[in-house]
Scaffold this motif. Sequence first.
Motif, PDB file in Angstrom:
ATOM      1  N   ILE A   1      10.482  50.976   4.398  1.00  0.00           N
ATOM      2  CA  ILE A   1       9.395  50.129   4.895  1.00  0.00           C
ATOM      3  C   ILE A   1       8.716  49.399   3.743  1.00  0.00           C
ATOM      4  O   ILE A   1       8.409  48.202   3.843  1.00  0.00           O
ATOM      5  CB  ILE A   1       8.381  50.966   5.699  1.00  0.00           C
ATOM      6  CG1 ILE A   1       9.061  51.606   6.918  1.00  0.00           C
ATOM      7  CG2 ILE A   1       7.180  50.125   6.108  1.00  0.00           C
ATOM      8  CD1 ILE A   1       9.735  50.641   7.872  1.00  0.00           C
ATOM      9  N   ALA A   2       8.466  50.096   2.633  1.00  0.00           N
ATOM     10  CA  ALA A   2       7.832  49.459   1.476  1.00  0.00           C
ATOM     11  C   ALA A   2       8.700  48.335   0.923  1.00  0.00           C
ATOM     12  O   ALA A   2       8.199  47.256   0.584  1.00  0.00           O
ATOM     13  CB  ALA A   2       7.554  50.509   0.397  1.00  0.00           C
ATOM     14  N   THR A   3      10.003  48.574   0.842  1.00  0.00           N
ATOM     15  CA  THR A   3      10.925  47.547   0.350  1.00  0.00           C
ATOM     16  C   THR A   3      10.904  46.327   1.264  1.00  0.00           C
ATOM     17  O   THR A   3      10.823  45.184   0.791  1.00  0.00           O
ATOM     18  CB  THR A   3      12.354  48.113   0.230  1.00  0.00           C
ATOM     19  OG1 THR A   3      12.325  49.214  -0.689  1.00  0.00           O
ATOM     20  CG2 THR A   3      13.332  47.067  -0.268  1.00  0.00           C
ATOM     21  N   ASN A   4      10.955  46.562   2.568  1.00  0.00           N
ATOM     22  CA  ASN A   4      10.860  45.437   3.508  1.00  0.00           C
ATOM     23  C   ASN A   4       9.540  44.692   3.327  1.00  0.00           C
ATOM     24  O   ASN A   4       9.514  43.459   3.371  1.00  0.00           O
ATOM     25  CB  ASN A   4      10.966  45.931   4.954  1.00  0.00           C
ATOM     26  CG  ASN A   4      12.367  46.299   5.345  1.00  0.00           C
ATOM     27  OD1 ASN A   4      13.334  45.986   4.657  1.00  0.00           O
ATOM     28  ND2 ASN A   4      12.487  47.007   6.455  1.00  0.00           N
ATOM     29  N   GLY A   5       8.467  45.430   3.112  1.00  0.00           N
ATOM     30  CA  GLY A   5       7.152  44.811   2.964  1.00  0.00           C
ATOM     31  C   GLY A   5       7.073  43.845   1.803  1.00  0.00           C
ATOM     32  O   GLY A   5       6.581  42.724   1.948  1.00  0.00           O
ATOM     33  N   VAL A   6       7.566  44.265   0.630  1.00  0.00           N
ATOM     34  CA  VAL A   6       7.443  43.400  -0.545  1.00  0.00           C
ATOM     35  C   VAL A   6       8.579  42.390  -0.668  1.00  0.00           C
ATOM     36  O   VAL A   6       8.458  41.427  -1.420  1.00  0.00           O
ATOM     37  CB  VAL A   6       7.287  44.210  -1.851  1.00  0.00           C
ATOM     38  CG1 VAL A   6       5.953  44.938  -1.870  1.00  0.00           C
ATOM     39  CG2 VAL A   6       8.433  45.172  -2.068  1.00  0.00           C
ATOM     40  N   ARG A   7       9.652  42.582   0.058  1.00  0.00           N
ATOM     41  CA  ARG A   7      10.736  41.596   0.019  1.00  0.00           C
ATOM     42  C   ARG A   7      10.609  40.560   1.120  1.00  0.00           C
ATOM     43  O   ARG A   7      11.005  39.408   0.944  1.00  0.00           O
ATOM     44  CB  ARG A   7      12.086  42.292   0.117  1.00  0.00           C
ATOM     45  CG  ARG A   7      12.409  43.061  -1.145  1.00  0.00           C
ATOM     46  CD  ARG A   7      13.877  43.290  -1.324  1.00  0.00           C
ATOM     47  NE  ARG A   7      14.122  43.871  -2.627  1.00  0.00           N
ATOM     48  CZ  ARG A   7      14.948  44.874  -2.838  1.00  0.00           C
ATOM     49  NH1 ARG A   7      15.635  45.393  -1.848  1.00  0.00           N
ATOM     50  NH2 ARG A   7      15.116  45.339  -4.051  1.00  0.00           N
ATOM     51  N   HIS A   8      10.095  40.958   2.264  1.00  0.00           N
ATOM     52  CA  HIS A   8      10.034  40.038   3.401  1.00  0.00           C
ATOM     53  C   HIS A   8       8.611  39.733   3.855  1.00  0.00           C
ATOM     54  O   HIS A   8       8.406  38.782   4.602  1.00  0.00           O
ATOM     55  CB  HIS A   8      10.809  40.611   4.593  1.00  0.00           C
ATOM     56  CG  HIS A   8      12.219  40.965   4.271  1.00  0.00           C
ATOM     57  ND1 HIS A   8      13.166  40.037   3.908  1.00  0.00           N
ATOM     58  CD2 HIS A   8      12.846  42.172   4.227  1.00  0.00           C
ATOM     59  CE1 HIS A   8      14.316  40.646   3.671  1.00  0.00           C
ATOM     60  NE2 HIS A   8      14.149  41.940   3.856  1.00  0.00           N
ATOM     61  N   GLY A   9       7.641  40.541   3.444  1.00  0.00           N
ATOM     62  CA  GLY A   9       6.263  40.367   3.901  1.00  0.00           C
ATOM     63  C   GLY A   9       5.428  39.575   2.916  1.00  0.00           C
ATOM     64  O   GLY A   9       5.160  38.400   3.095  1.00  0.00           O
ATOM     65  N   SER A  10       5.008  40.233   1.857  1.00  0.00           N
ATOM     66  CA  SER A  10       4.216  39.596   0.805  1.00  0.00           C
ATOM     67  C   SER A  10       4.534  40.295  -0.514  1.00  0.00           C
ATOM     68  O   SER A  10       4.960  41.448  -0.512  1.00  0.00           O
ATOM     69  CB  SER A  10       2.719  39.701   1.129  1.00  0.00           C
ATOM     70  OG  SER A  10       2.301  41.047   1.222  1.00  0.00           O
TER      71      SER A  10
END
Length: 141
Positions: A56-65
């Motif tokens: 989830i953290a990886t998705n957050g910083v790669r795809h979120g902000s």
Amino acid sequence: MRHRQPMPEETGDQVDEMHFTVDHLPGVRRFVAAHARKCGLDEESVGDLVIAVNEIATNGVRHGSPDAELRMWASNGRVYAEVRDQGHWVPSDAGDAPPSSDAEGGMGLWVTRQICSAVHIIAGERGTTVRLEMPLPPRYA
């Protein structure tokens, strides 16, 4: 599409938090492991939670902000990990079923849902919050 439940209120006594970027993901994994052990998760569950939060953290910083926040606490016999970013996730049925065997990505949310007892996703104007839950062993609950 899976029904998204309302996110339960945070009720833990102590909330540990850290801000992170993609460069800090190894630190995120260490933070999760240390907090999960402190809360009383067994080593197998610690490893599982590290995997779930990392996805989830990886998705957050790669795809979120580029910047995100991780918060962890224990309450009511559960360990909670919450990742917040400023991205605008569009709810879909992604992660409800495993991706095809030839997919090059898209496993993160599905894996997280296999590991955690609950996954709550709230997407709004201010970004996306994903809260993960894992039960504590009975002696800590």
